[in-house]
Write a protein that holds these residues in place. Structure first.
Motif, PDB file in Angstrom:
ATOM      1  N   PHE A 108       0.865  -1.171   0.000  1.00 12.67           N
ATOM      2  CA  PHE A 108       0.000   0.000   0.000  1.00 12.67           C
ATOM      3  C   PHE A 108       0.912   1.236   0.000  1.00 12.67           C
ATOM      4  CE2 PHE A 108      -2.306  -3.489   1.892  1.00 12.67           C
ATOM      5  CZ  PHE A 108      -3.527  -3.439   1.233  1.00 12.67           C
ATOM      6  N   TYR A 109       0.875   1.934  -1.106  1.00  8.51           N
ATOM      7  CA  TYR A 109       1.851   3.007  -1.316  1.00  8.51           C
ATOM      8  C   TYR A 109       1.409   4.301  -0.651  1.00  8.51           C
ATOM      9  CZ  TYR A 109       3.323  -0.337  -4.851  1.00  8.51           C
ATOM     10  OH  TYR A 109       3.729  -1.479  -5.487  1.00  8.51           O
ATOM     11  N   TYR A 110       2.433   5.093  -0.313  1.00  2.22           N
ATOM     12  CA  TYR A 110       2.202   6.428   0.252  1.00  2.22           C
ATOM     13  C   TYR A 110       2.240   7.463  -0.865  1.00  2.22           C
ATOM     14  CZ  TYR A 110       2.590   4.680   5.023  1.00  2.22           C
ATOM     15  OH  TYR A 110       2.384   4.005   6.195  1.00  2.22           O
ATOM     16  N   TYR A 111       1.390   8.458  -0.709  1.00  2.00           N
ATOM     17  CA  TYR A 111       1.310   9.523  -1.700  1.00  2.00           C
ATOM     18  C   TYR A 111       1.390  10.884  -0.993  1.00  2.00           C
ATOM     19  CZ  TYR A 111      -0.297   5.871  -4.872  1.00  2.00           C
ATOM     20  OH  TYR A 111      -0.388   4.739  -5.618  1.00  2.00           O
ATOM     21  N   GLU A 112       1.877  11.866  -1.723  1.00  2.00           N
ATOM     22  CA  GLU A 112       1.925  13.231  -1.203  1.00  2.00           C
ATOM     23  C   GLU A 112       1.061  14.130  -2.078  1.00  2.00           C
ATOM     24  OE1 GLU A 112       5.098  16.824  -0.198  1.00  2.00           O
ATOM     25  OE2 GLU A 112       5.820  14.873  -0.902  1.00  2.00           O
ATOM     26  N   CYS A 113       0.213  14.855  -1.432  1.00  2.00           N
ATOM     27  CA  CYS A 113      -0.693  15.756  -2.149  1.00  2.00           C
ATOM     28  C   CYS A 113       0.094  16.988  -2.646  1.00  2.00           C
ATOM     29  CB  CYS A 113      -1.832  16.196  -1.244  1.00  2.00           C
ATOM     30  SG  CYS A 113      -2.973  17.386  -2.009  1.00  2.00           S
ATOM     31  N   ASN A 114       0.038  17.242  -3.964  1.00  2.00           N
ATOM     32  CA  ASN A 114       0.742  18.386  -4.538  1.00  2.00           C
ATOM     33  C   ASN A 114       0.136  19.707  -4.104  1.00  2.00           C
ATOM     34  OD1 ASN A 114       2.624  16.858  -5.976  1.00  2.00           O
ATOM     35  ND2 ASN A 114       1.192  16.556  -7.683  1.00  2.00           N
ATOM     36  N   ASN A 115      -1.116  19.636  -3.648  1.00  2.00           N
ATOM     37  CA  ASN A 115      -1.817  20.873  -3.289  1.00  2.00           C
ATOM     38  C   ASN A 115      -1.477  21.327  -1.880  1.00  2.00           C
ATOM     39  OD1 ASN A 115      -3.711  23.034  -3.539  1.00  2.00           O
ATOM     40  ND2 ASN A 115      -5.188  21.799  -2.397  1.00  2.00           N
ATOM     41  N   CYS A 116      -1.622  20.360  -0.890  1.00  2.00           N
ATOM     42  CA  CYS A 116      -1.427  20.753   0.514  1.00  2.00           C
ATOM     43  C   CYS A 116      -0.239  20.080   1.162  1.00  2.00           C
ATOM     44  CB  CYS A 116      -2.683  20.481   1.320  1.00  2.00           C
ATOM     45  SG  CYS A 116      -3.099  18.727   1.446  1.00  2.00           S
ATOM     46  N   GLY A 117       0.390  19.137   0.443  1.00  2.00           N
ATOM     47  CA  GLY A 117       1.564  18.480   0.987  1.00  2.00           C
ATOM     48  C   GLY A 117       1.269  17.330   1.936  1.00  2.00           C
ATOM     49  N   THR A 118      -0.031  16.972   2.086  1.00  2.00           N
ATOM     50  CA  THR A 118      -0.389  15.863   2.989  1.00  2.00           C
ATOM     51  C   THR A 118       0.136  14.546   2.433  1.00  2.00           C
ATOM     52  OG1 THR A 118      -2.387  17.002   3.724  1.00  2.00           O
ATOM     53  CG2 THR A 118      -2.291  14.614   4.069  1.00  2.00           C
ATOM     54  N   VAL A 119       0.741  13.767   3.309  1.00  2.00           N
ATOM     55  CA  VAL A 119       1.211  12.433   2.935  1.00  2.00           C
ATOM     56  C   VAL A 119       0.218  11.408   3.473  1.00  2.00           C
ATOM     57  CG1 VAL A 119       3.038  10.721   3.156  1.00  2.00           C
ATOM     58  CG2 VAL A 119       3.616  13.173   2.953  1.00  2.00           C
ATOM     59  N   PHE A 120      -0.261  10.547   2.601  1.00  2.00           N
ATOM     60  CA  PHE A 120      -1.242   9.537   3.028  1.00  2.00           C
ATOM     61  C   PHE A 120      -0.961   8.232   2.284  1.00  2.00           C
ATOM     62  CE2 PHE A 120      -2.898  11.664  -0.648  1.00  2.00           C
ATOM     63  CZ  PHE A 120      -3.519  10.677  -1.398  1.00  2.00           C
ATOM     64  N   ARG A 121      -1.632   7.192   2.735  1.00  2.00           N
ATOM     65  CA  ARG A 121      -1.405   5.849   2.192  1.00  2.00           C
ATOM     66  C   ARG A 121      -2.684   5.370   1.497  1.00  2.00           C
ATOM     67  NH1 ARG A 121      -1.522   2.738   6.906  1.00  2.00           N
ATOM     68  NH2 ARG A 121      -3.733   2.672   6.394  1.00  2.00           N
ATOM     69  N   SER A 122      -2.531   4.542   0.472  1.00  2.00           N
ATOM     70  CA  SER A 122      -3.708   3.934  -0.162  1.00  2.00           C
ATOM     71  C   SER A 122      -4.442   3.081   0.877  1.00  2.00           C
ATOM     72  CB  SER A 122      -3.301   3.082  -1.363  1.00  2.00           C
ATOM     73  OG  SER A 122      -2.359   2.099  -0.989  1.00  2.00           O
ATOM     74  N   GLN A 123      -5.744   3.038   0.733  1.00  2.00           N
ATOM     75  CA  GLN A 123      -6.597   2.447   1.773  1.00  2.00           C
ATOM     76  C   GLN A 123      -6.406   0.933   1.891  1.00  2.00           C
ATOM     77  OE1 GLN A 123     -10.699   3.447   1.324  1.00  2.00           O
ATOM     78  NE2 GLN A 123     -11.308   2.570   3.278  1.00  2.00           N
ATOM     79  N   ILE A 124      -6.303   0.450   3.129  1.00  2.00           N
ATOM     80  CA  ILE A 124      -6.162  -0.987   3.401  1.00  2.00           C
ATOM     81  C   ILE A 124      -7.546  -1.558   3.711  1.00  2.00           C
ATOM     82  CG2 ILE A 124      -5.145  -2.725   4.927  1.00  2.00           C
ATOM     83  CD1 ILE A 124      -2.853  -0.780   5.449  1.00  2.00           C
TER      84      ILE A 124
END
Length: 523
Positions: free
Chosen positions: A178-194
């Motif tokens: 489950f990969y982590y992503y960073e939002c280009n807009n606000c910079g939030t780092v989150f992971r794909s849903q498990i």
């Protein structure tokens, strides 16, 4: 005799003395006669008393003999009880007695097995594109030419092909990323849903869980046996413990509560609903496991008690309308005034009761009634096969006239033999047939109605097998969890859905919905 001397005084004295002696003797005789009379009278009284005692003893002996005869008849009746005249399952047939397995199919007179001219059924070879494995078989070291016995042989390029279907269990060890992503807009780092089914670091997958649920709910394997089987077929790579399989039952059931509720809404719209219940054991106490359904619905519930409250808790019969016919095994609770549906009674149970009465009383009427029902069912099947929708009015009238005759003969035989061991049961049976006659024989007038409650019997057969293996449930909740799982599995199966696929979807959190099932089963 007195000798007179001529002396009057002396002769008078002698005569008086002799007369006195004679009087004494007469008195003695009279006393003896009175004594003899008393003896005769006492003897007569004694004889009368003896006769009375003898008569009383005969009456007592007759009563004892009659009681012993009744006990013997009772014992013989119990020994003769089997699946044909009581609800005794074939599994409880004594070892010295042949099993009686009810079979309504007609004897065609043909020998068993395939008939002459019947095409042999065999597996078809798979398409070449379906072949998953090709195995070559060259000559082995100990093989040689069958003619000259030399091993100097070369391939010709030709071969004879054989196909084999088999099953091999392959253990899949999948890694989910489950990969982590960073939002280009606000910079939030989150992971794909498990998904919820992958909440642990390491867990068993839906395929293994589906097999475990199938083993415990359909195969009726004990939890430790299911664990052993899964360990065995995976070569020891997967070793689920008993506790895991027990928790799996609970988790599966929790995911099916809405399914069962939705299924009820479909069930109560059906024109014919079958239902029955059976006794199960919960912590050594008698409890109840219940079935409602038809050819495409299997709705199960479990309760601590077999009573009106549990029926109200099910809330199935309460919701049925006047348009619904309910088939059952003479559950008198069905005739409660608060219900609106029309009752129809199982004739297989009636025939079984007729056979019991015939065996217990040796009376003819119940055998005649059983034969009449069987013959009428066969004629009805013939009529249906020819496309008929009902018997003629004349046929129906004749049938009921024959029923009248059977009942009339039944009361005659019962009244003529009141001391018979089976007389009380016979009276109950006669009264029941008379009172619920329409409910028993409505199928004669309406070919769309079933004649037996066999569908419910088959629906509950699985739980009886489960109880033989497991013995009991640890709680009402555990019993109802089993009921929930069986509701889903059996309803899917009745609608052509593969059981393992259905269980895999359940374990993945996406069970088939009632709407999906009946859209799938619709033509």
């Amino acid at each position: 005799m007195i000798k007179y001397t001529g002396n009057l005084r002396l002769d008078f004295e002698k005569a008086t003395e002799e007369i006195t002696k004679l009087k004494d003797r007469i008195l003695g005789y009279q006393e003896q006669i009175a004594s003899l009379r008393d003896s005769v009278r006492n003897l007569r009284k004694s004889r009368e008393s003896e006769k009375k005692q003898y008569a009383e003893s005969l009456t007592e002996k007759d009563a004892i003999i009659k009681e012993l005869q009744n006990r013997l008849a009772h014992a013989e009746a119990l020994l003769n009880h089997d699946g044909s005249n009581t609800g005794t399952p074939t599994s409880q047939t004594p070892v010295n007695k042949n099993k009686v397995i009810p079979n309504s199919r007609r004897n065609t007179g043909k020998s068993k097995g395939g008939q002459a001219g019947h095409a042999k059924a065999s597996l078809e070879a798979p398409d070449e594109s379906e072949i998953t494995e090709t195995v070559g078989h060259p000559l082995q070291d100990d093989e040689c030419c069958p003619k000259c016995s030399l091993a100097d042989c070369v391939p010709t390029g030709e071969s004879e092909i054989k196909y084999e279907y088999d099953v091999r269990v392959k253990v899949v060890k999948a890694k989910h990323e489950f990969y982590y992503y960073e939002c280009n807009n606000c910079g939030t780092v989150f992971r794909s849903q498990i998904p919820p089914r992958l909440k642990e670091k390491v867990q068993y997958g839906s395929g293994m869980q589906a097999l475990a649920l199938s083993l415990t709910n359909t195969v009726n394997a004990a939890m430790n046996k299911a664990s052993m089987f899964l360990t065995g077929i995976t070569g020891g790579e997967l070793t689920p413990c008993d506790g895991y399989i027990a928790k799996l039952q609970v988790r599966a059931a929790n995911g099916l509560r809405q399914f069962r509720e939705d299924l009820k809404h479909v069930l109560i719209t059906r024109k014919i609903v079958y239902w029955d219940d059976t006794v199960i054991s919960i912590l050594a106490e008698r409890a109840c496991f219940r079935f409602y359904g038809d050819e495409s619905i299997a709705y199960y519930t479990a309760h601590a008690h077999k009573d009106m409250k549990s029926l109200d808790d099910d809330n199935v019969l309460n919701l049925l309308t006047l348009d619904t016919k309910v088939m059952h095994d003479h559950n008198t609770v069905n005739y409660n005034d608060k219900y609106s549906f029309e009752n129809i009674e199982c004739n297989q149970h009636l025939q079984r009761d007729c056979q019991k009465n015939t065996d217990d009383t040796c009376h003819q009427w119940s055998d005649d009634l059983k034969k009449l029902i069987s013959a009428t069912m066969k004629e009805r099947n013939d009529f249906i096969a020819r496309g008929a929708e009902s018997f003629s009015e004349a046929y129906i009238h004749t049938f009921h006239r024959k029923i009248d005759k059977c009942l009339k003969n039944g009361w005659k035989e019962n009244e003529a033999d009141p001391g018979n061991y089976g007389a009380p049961f016979e009276q109950t049976l006669l009264n029941r047939i008379a009172r619920y006659r329409r409910n028993y024989f409505l199928w004669v007038e309406d070919f769309s109605l079933p004649t037996t409650n066999n569908l419910s019997e088959r629906g509950l057969r699985g739980i009886k097998s489960h109880m033989k293996i497991s013995g009991q449930f640890e709680s009402v909740e555990a019993a109802d969890n089993h009921a929930l799982n069986r509701t889903y599995i059996e309803t899917c199966r009745r609608n052509g859905i593969n059981e393992i696929n259905a269980l895999q979807r359940l374990c993945e959190g996406m069970p088939y919905t009632v709407a999906e099932i009946f859209s799938i089963s619709s033509p």
